[in-house]
Structures are given as structure tokens and as C-alpha cells.
Design an enzyme around this catalytic site. Structure first.
Site, PDB file in Angstrom:
ATOM      1  N   GLY A 140       8.659   1.947   7.797  1.00 53.63           N
ATOM      2  CA  GLY A 140       8.326   1.007   7.815  1.00 53.63           C
ATOM      3  C   GLY A 140       7.494   0.829   6.601  1.00 53.63           C
TER       4      GLY A 140
ATOM      5  CG  LEU B  22      -2.244  -1.267   1.079  1.00 53.50           C
ATOM      6  CD1 LEU B  22      -2.727  -0.881   2.501  1.00 53.50           C
ATOM      7  CD2 LEU B  22      -3.227  -1.100   0.055  1.00 53.50           C
ATOM      8  N   GLY B  23       2.291   0.823   0.949  1.00 56.45           N
ATOM      9  CA  GLY B  23       2.724   2.261   0.785  1.00 56.45           C
ATOM     10  C   GLY B  23       3.744   1.921   2.273  1.00 56.45           C
TER      11      GLY B  23
ATOM     12  CG  ASP C  45       3.355  12.742  11.921  1.00 57.93           C
ATOM     13  OD1 ASP C  45       3.785  13.472  11.416  1.00 57.93           O
ATOM     14  OD2 ASP C  45       4.313  11.701  11.676  1.00 57.93           O
TER      15      ASP C  45
HETATM   16  O1  ACK Z   1      -2.695   7.019   0.616  1.00 57.27           O
HETATM   17  P1  ACK Z   1      -2.130   6.280   0.115  1.00 57.27           P
HETATM   18  O2  ACK Z   1      -2.142   5.265  -0.892  1.00 57.27           O
HETATM   19  O3  ACK Z   1      -2.878   5.890   1.869  1.00 57.27           O
HETATM   20  O4  ACK Z   1      -1.121   5.912   0.850  1.00 57.27           O
HETATM   21  C1  ACK Z   1      -0.486   5.932   1.627  1.00 57.27           C
HETATM   22  C2  ACK Z   1       0.537   5.174   2.135  1.00 57.27           C
HETATM   23  O5  ACK Z   1      -0.517   3.132   3.005  1.00 57.27           O
HETATM   24  C3  ACK Z   1       1.356   5.160   3.471  1.00 57.27           C
HETATM   25  O6  ACK Z   1       1.237   4.886   4.649  1.00 57.27           O
HETATM   26  C4  ACK Z   1      -1.854   3.597   2.547  1.00 57.27           C
HETATM   27  N1  ACK Z   1      -2.532   2.755   4.437  1.00 57.27           N
HETATM   28  C5  ACK Z   1      -1.935   2.925   5.602  1.00 57.27           C
HETATM   29  N2  ACK Z   1      -2.332   2.561   6.004  1.00 57.27           N
HETATM   30  C6  ACK Z   1      -3.741   2.516   5.564  1.00 57.27           C
HETATM   31  C7  ACK Z   1      -4.809   1.215   6.355  1.00 57.27           C
HETATM   32  N3  ACK Z   1      -4.936   0.677   7.453  1.00 57.27           N
HETATM   33  N4  ACK Z   1      -5.497   1.186   4.901  1.00 57.27           N
HETATM   34  C8  ACK Z   1      -5.451   1.484   4.153  1.00 57.27           C
HETATM   35  N5  ACK Z   1      -4.475   2.080   3.041  1.00 57.27           N
HETATM   36  C9  ACK Z   1      -3.088   2.754   4.126  1.00 57.27           C
HETATM   37  C10 ACK Z   1      -1.878   5.339   2.528  1.00 57.27           C
END
Ligand code: ACK
Length: 316
Positions: free
Chosen positions: A37, A31-32, A179
Site C-alpha cells: 500500500g 512518504l512512500g 519480512d
Molecule cells: O525510506 P523511507 O523514507 O521510509 O520510505 C519508506 C516508505 O515510507 C515506504 O515504506 C516510509 N515510512 C513507512 N513508515 C513510516 C513511518 N512510520 N514514519 C516515517 N516514514 C515511514 C519509509
């Protein structure tokens, strides 16, 4: 690098433990990457259709990053459930000795508020903009889904209220987020936002002030004047960050202080009472709320209950 002394004393509730065999990570579904991490998409074996987000640390990173993840886990357990906070599903701590851990949280299909704001068209005053009518649609259905994707002022105010509600829960539990920013707010649905990323948060216990030890990786654009000067984080420095988050929302995802780079002069700049100017999609009333969050004296800033109230009267 970050101080986590207090989180260390929160017990880990074993009820949250999930065995390595009990969940799957889809490697190709990254996801990212955050500051610490990686976030993967995954699922629990017993409910393969229920997607979760799995947070873990990069293998090459140092121990402090793993400690930050564990402190995030403990802070989430301590916080308990709230509508506007990302829900903890479980954690896998079997491989701590090897320097690995996994924190499973609910999956927010629409990603971060920051990326959503930057991608979607906006329409002022909830009136359909001309370009929607110009979209070449074969069916009315397609037209409606295009409408669904449009952000209105009502959405922006609703997100702001929900973030204030989630932050009230933190404030009441004496947890400092540390943050708060639109990158750390996730969209569960278009109408429901949830605060995430407690990696930097501090559990206050009996302390009113908590002093950080290292200046590394500070999100300076979101930091309160006194935090930049003394590295002290309080609920009122979270309020400052909330004001910056409001500015991000009502600018549709611009980077605060556009074009500026970090130098120590930034502290003088704030001290001379320079602040972010009114963002494009805010009116005077909303801008007034933001600027109250940036009062030099933390005592003069509203708390999260007052912020919600101020926003509620707006949306009527
Ligand atoms: O903007 P995004 O697609 O949404 O990219 C960031 C990336 O991971 C780094 O933080 C995505 N992300 C983080 N936590 C979650 C979650 N619980 N569900 C879906 N996407 C997430 C975030």
C-alpha cells in the site's frame, strides 16, 4: 496471497478506532509505497502538530492486500508497546465495505534504515574523516551538524542491538515477523530504531511452525534455507533474516547477493554452504555473528537474546 489465518482470530480492540473526521492525510506528503500500500504523512485533528504515518491500500488492489493491512493492525495490537517497535496510534475501519482501511502509526522522521544507510557518510572507528574538515563551513554550528550526520561503527552496533531487542519481544509473544529487512526498520531518531511492517507477520498461537500457502512476492534474499524449501516460517527463520539485515547494516545498505537474480538454483547455492561474504564495514567478530544466523540447521542458530548478548560484548 498471504496466509493470515491466525491474525484473523485476534480480536480488534475498538479502543483504537479513530473516526475519519478525526484525522487528516496530506495527499502531497506521500512518504512512500510499500509492497501492499501507500504510506502518507498525516495528523490527528486534536493535535495538529503531532505527525503520524497513515498506512492504507491502493484502491485498485485486491482484497488480500486489505486483509494483510488488517492482520498487521491486529498483530500490532496484540504485540503492545515496545521501545523498538513502531507504535500503533489508531485505525479507521469505517470504510471496510468499500475496501478501504487506514492504520495510523507513529511518524519516524528519519525514514527507513535502508535509505539512511545508503545516504549518509560513514567514518570508521569514530574518527572524523578528512572530508568533514574539507566541507566548506561558514560556522562551527554547521560543522557540528555535519558531524551529527555521520554514521560510525558505534551507531551500526547500537542499531543491531535495538533490532535484536525488538525481535525478542516478537519471539516472546510467538509472533513471526516474516519480512525483517533494513527497509522495514525505521529511524525515530539517530539513536532509536523501530521495527515496522507486520503485514507478513504470523501470529503463532499454538503453532511452532506455520506454513505459507503462496510463493508470490517472497523476499528470497532474506529467506532461510528451510523457508525457501518448505515455506515454513519460524522465529529461527526470522533469525536468518536478522543476519541478512546485519549484513545490510555493515555494508551500508547494499543489496544482499549483489548481482544475483532469483532462480531455483539459489536453493542449491545455499545448500552447498555458500553464504554472503564479509561486508566492507564489518570485522571478523561481527561477521561471525551473521554467519551463526545462517546455520543450515535452525536449532544451531542463536535466538534473539543470545544475539543481543553477543553484540553487547562487542560494543564494550
Ligand atoms: O525510506 P523511507 O523514507 O521510509 O520510505 C519508506 C516508505 O515510507 C515506504 O515504506 C516510509 N515510512 C513507512 N513508515 C513510516 C513511518 N512510520 N514514519 C516515517 N516514514 C515511514 C519509509
Amino acid at each position: 496471497k498471504y496466509a493470515h489465518e491466525n491474525a484473523q482470530f485476534i480480536p480488534y480492540n475498538r479502543n483504537y478506532e479513530v473516526k475519519w473526521k478525526e484525522f487528516r492525510i496530506s495527499d502531497e506528503d506521500k512518504l512512500g509505497e510499500g509492497t501492499y500500500g501507500i504510506v502518507f504523512k498525516g495528523c490527528l485533528v486534536e493535535s495538529p502538530n503531532g505527525t503520524v504515518a497513515v498506512k492504507t491500500v491502493r484502491s485498485e488492489v485486491d482484497k488480500s492486500v486489505l486483509l494483510a493491512l488488517l492482520s498487521e493492525l491486529k498483530v500490532m495490537i496484540y504485540l503492545g508497546q515496545n521501545e523498538n517497535i513502531v507504535r500503533l496510534v489508531g485505525a479507521c475501519t469505517e470504510f471496510l465495505r468499500e475496501g478501504r482501511a487506514y492504520v495510523l502509526v507513529e511518524y519516524c522522521p528519519m525514514g527507513s534504515l535502508e535509505s539512511y544507510l545508503r545516504e549518509k557518510p560513514y567514518c570508521i572507528n569514530d574518527i572524523t574523516p578528512d572530508y568533514v574538515n574539507m566541507v566548506n563551513t561558514d560556522s562551527g554550528e554547521e560543522m557540528l551538524s555535519t558531524m551529527d550526520d555521520i554514521i560510525s561503527r558505534k551507531d551500526l552496533v547500537s542499531w543491531a542491538i535495538q533490532i535484536a531487542r525488538g525481535m525478542q519481544h516478537l519471539q516472546n509473544k510467538k509472533v513471526i515477523h516474516g519480512d525483517l529487512a533494513s527497509r522495514n526498520v525505521l529511524l525515530y531518531t539517530k539513536d532509536r530504531v523501530k521495527i515496522t511492517d507486520f503485514g507478513l507477520s504470523r501470529q503463532l498461537l499454538n503453532y511452532e511452525n506455520y506454513v505459507k500457502k503462496s510463493q508470490a512476492l517472497l523476499p528470497w534474499r532474506w529467506l532461510a534455507l528451510e523457508t525457501l524449501k518448505t515455506l515454513a516460517f519460524t522465529s529461527k527463520s526470522d533469525v536468518w533474516a536478522y543476519g541478512i539485515t546485519l549484513w545490510e547494516i555493515f555494508s551500508l545498505g547494499l543489496i544482499p547477493y549483489p548481482g544475483m537474480v532469483w532462480t531455483v538454483d539459489f536453493v542449491d547455492y545455499l545448500e552447498q554452504n555458500h553464504r554472503l561474504s564479509i561486508p566492507k564495514y564489518a570485522d571478523e567478530e561481527i561477521y561471525n555473528i551473521m554467519t551463526r544466523c545462517w546455520e543450515p540447521d535452525p536449532k544451531n542458530r542463536p535466538d534473539f537474546e543470545q544475539l543481543e548478548e553477543m553484540l553487547q560484548t562487542l560494543s564494550k
